[in-house]
Design a protein around this motif. Sequence first.
Motif: not given
Length: 214
Positions: A116-144
């Motif tokens: 916060l000293k170098i970037w004074p903004h508070s946030f929550e970053f949630r990264l969902r890493v999901a594995l599909g049945p065929g082995g595909d990798l899906m990333l979903t980023s949510r920044i609050r």
Amino acid sequence: MSADKVAPPPPSPTPPPPSRPRPRPVEFSKGVNGLDKVVLRESRGSSAESIFKPPKAIRGGIPICFPQFSNHGSLEQHGFARNRVWSIDNDPAPLPTNSTSKACVDLIFKPSDDDLKIWPHSFEFRLRVALGPGGDLMLTSRIRNTDAKPFTFTFAYHTYFSVSDISEVRVEGLETLDYLDNLQNKERFTEQGDAITFESEVCSKFHLFLFSLL
Ligand SMILES: O=P(O)(O)OC[C@H]1O[C@@H](O)[C@H](O)[C@@H](O)[C@@H]1O
């Protein structure tokens, strides 16, 4: 030539060192909690210049560039999120019922007091890493935005791909987009071709988005 001056036989050639066995890309075992554990190892999905030594970020996998992409700001290159330890949310929201994913993990990153000293903004970053049945990798980023004021940021998945023959690679779908060419002093161009191929070094940044969170 007398018998005691006969030349000794040439030394036998040194055998080559045994080659190190390559790690298997996927390993199955049991975790400490008795659940099945799957370890994914992609030893080749990283740059040849990788230095696996903090504070240098690992140049492989899918680094998360946040809150700054590249050097478009005053922070360290690609922001600090890729250089921090994220935690696992043990009680994440369930996957949507229509999701084809079978397994996922939610990773959370919140800035420390030092961040916060170098970037004074508070946030929550949630990264969902999901594995599909065929082995595909899906990333979903949510920044609050958990701050009282709005902030802007830039963001990217800096994905490294393992390719065996670069001359076989084509990147399609970028036609008409603007890009900055790092090898030409970040000059701005518009992509004209329907596919990019690689004959020499390329370092282009396409279509930068600047996000604002209110
Ligand atoms: O070496 P870093 O910080 O992981 O960045 C990886 C690459 O990121 C790109 O965005 C830069 O244009 C490259 O110059 C750089 O090599």
